[in-house]
Design a protein around this motif. Structure first.
Motif, PDB file in Angstrom:
ATOM      1  N   ASN A 181      -0.953   0.036  -5.908  1.00 13.15           N
ATOM      2  CA  ASN A 181      -1.999   1.022  -5.616  1.00 13.15           C
ATOM      3  C   ASN A 181      -1.448   2.435  -5.502  1.00 13.15           C
ATOM      4  OD1 ASN A 181      -3.941  -0.971  -5.594  1.00 13.15           O
ATOM      5  ND2 ASN A 181      -3.891  -1.232  -3.372  1.00 13.15           N
ATOM      6  N   THR A 182      -0.202   2.581  -5.086  1.00 13.50           N
ATOM      7  CA  THR A 182       0.362   3.922  -4.852  1.00 13.50           C
ATOM      8  C   THR A 182       1.291   4.386  -5.973  1.00 13.50           C
ATOM      9  OG1 THR A 182       2.136   2.924  -3.531  1.00 13.50           O
ATOM     10  CG2 THR A 182       0.185   3.710  -2.352  1.00 13.50           C
ATOM     11  N   HIS A 183       1.578   3.530  -6.957  1.00 13.37           N
ATOM     12  CA  HIS A 183       2.432   3.893  -8.095  1.00 13.37           C
ATOM     13  C   HIS A 183       1.709   3.549  -9.391  1.00 13.37           C
ATOM     14  CE1 HIS A 183       5.293   3.595  -4.766  1.00 13.37           C
ATOM     15  NE2 HIS A 183       6.107   4.352  -5.465  1.00 13.37           N
ATOM     16  N   SER A 209       0.305  -3.074  -2.442  1.00 12.76           N
ATOM     17  CA  SER A 209       0.429  -1.716  -1.919  1.00 12.76           C
ATOM     18  C   SER A 209       1.227  -0.830  -2.874  1.00 12.76           C
ATOM     19  CB  SER A 209       1.092  -1.740  -0.534  1.00 12.76           C
ATOM     20  OG  SER A 209       2.375  -2.338  -0.594  1.00 12.76           O
ATOM     21  N   ASP A 258       1.456  -8.399  -0.521  1.00 11.07           N
ATOM     22  CA  ASP A 258       2.595  -7.645  -0.002  1.00 11.07           C
ATOM     23  C   ASP A 258       3.677  -8.538   0.596  1.00 11.07           C
ATOM     24  OD1 ASP A 258       1.434  -5.333  -0.815  1.00 11.07           O
ATOM     25  OD2 ASP A 258       0.864  -4.628   1.174  1.00 11.07           O
ATOM     26  N   GLN A 312      -9.084   2.967 -10.511  1.00  6.92           N
ATOM     27  CA  GLN A 312      -7.754   3.575 -10.562  1.00  6.92           C
ATOM     28  C   GLN A 312      -7.250   3.440 -11.995  1.00  6.92           C
ATOM     29  OE1 GLN A 312      -4.299   1.469  -8.949  1.00  6.92           O
ATOM     30  NE2 GLN A 312      -3.592   3.370  -8.015  1.00  6.92           N
ATOM     31  N   ASN A 316       8.480  -4.638  -7.946  1.00 10.34           N
ATOM     32  CA  ASN A 316       8.209  -3.208  -7.686  1.00 10.34           C
ATOM     33  C   ASN A 316       9.184  -2.277  -8.406  1.00 10.34           C
ATOM     34  OD1 ASN A 316       6.130  -4.015  -6.047  1.00 10.34           O
ATOM     35  ND2 ASN A 316       7.172  -3.565  -4.121  1.00 10.34           N
TER      36      ASN A 316
END
Length: 283
Positions: free
Chosen positions: A232-234, A229, A163, A37, A177
């Motif tokens: 991984n998504t941002h 999490s 998380d 990534q 975050n």
């Protein structure tokens, strides 16, 4: 902001490595980025400053290739010690130096082992043509002599947490975050009693800061955490920088009055005042 597509990411990464030159691999040890990534830090900055991101990758597979040969942890005397690969990623500049982007792989494969980062340190320094800043080998960017030449400083330690750490961090003074930061860096002069590396009696540094109030909690940028999490998504995190126009006193002695340096009003950086001060600056 979009990150690069996979078919262009490798070429961009090679370009960054060419500028930085810190990836210690032989011709036969080329890393595999096919499943990585690509992470991105980006934002606005002064044209005469450049951010960097410092990463230590750790071997994360249960194979001998992922551990240091014969090395045992001093903590328990039995655990094997993971191999490490250290790397510094220097920002690419756009818009005539007013914007920047740092791209780096979150993990990669090499010699049958997966190396993962889990975060790193964001750093910023003043540009300069002084030849001392390009001495080889360039493997210790925090050497004392650099402080005699340029203004530089740490911005934030960034770490990835499980998380279930989210609730704990929500009630702490550290960010969790957060996708965007406005960062103000103050130029400080400190007295160098020993004139190390011909500093002229002055050490230079940047003190970088950001703060806000979230859910009634005062938050301060220093150790910034991201849950796995969210990480991984941002893949893109925005850090915008401003640097003070004035030079301030970094010591509490008559060096300040002798040099005619003002004290910095720390109240401007409080969570109640920071965003307004960031927009206005210290002009």
């Amino acid at each position: 902001m979009k990150i690069s597509k996979k078919n262009t990411a490798l070429s961009l990464f090679v370009m960054v490595l060419g500028a930085a030159g810190y990836f210690y691999l032989t011709q036969n040890d080329k890393p595999d980025y096919s499943e990585t990534q690509w992470r991105t830090f980006y934002g606005e900055k002064p044209v005469d400053y450049r951010p960097e991101f410092w990463v230590t990758y750790y071997g994360s597979e249960d194979k001998s290739a992922c551990y240091k040969s014969g090395a045992i942890s001093v903590v328990d005397g039995t655990s094997k010690v993971e191999k490490e690969i250290y790397q510094e990623f220097i920002a690419e500049e756009t818009n005539n130096g007013k914007n920047y982007v740092i791209r780096y792989p979150d993990k990669f494969k090499q010699n049958g082992c997966v190396y993962s980062s889990g975060g790193g340190k964001l750093y910023i320094e003043e540009k300069s043509d002084d030849p001392r800043l390009s001495q080889e080998p360039y493997d210790d960017i925090e050497q004392v002599y650099r402080r005699a030449v340029i203004y530089a400083g740490d911005v934030a330690i960034i770490s990835v947490r499980p998380d279930d750490a989210k609730e704990e961090f929500k009630m702490s003074p550290m960010y969790i975050n957060r996708p965007k930061y406005n960062v103000f860096c103050t130029k400080l002069n400190r007295k160098d009693d020993f004139n190390i590396e011909n500093s002229g009696g002055v050490f230079r540094r940047l003190w970088c800061y950001s703060s806000s109030i979230e859910h009634g909690i005062e938050k301060y940028m220093q150790f910034d955490a991201y849950t796995r999490s969210f990480w991984n998504t941002h893949p893109d995190i925005e850090f915008n920088f401003k640097v003070s126009k004035k030079i301030y006193c970094g010591t509490n002695n008559n060096f300040c009055s002798k040099m005619g340096l003002p004290d910095f009003d720390d109240a401007l950086l409080s969570p109640e005042n920071f965003e307004k001060f960031y927009e206005k600056g210290d002009e």
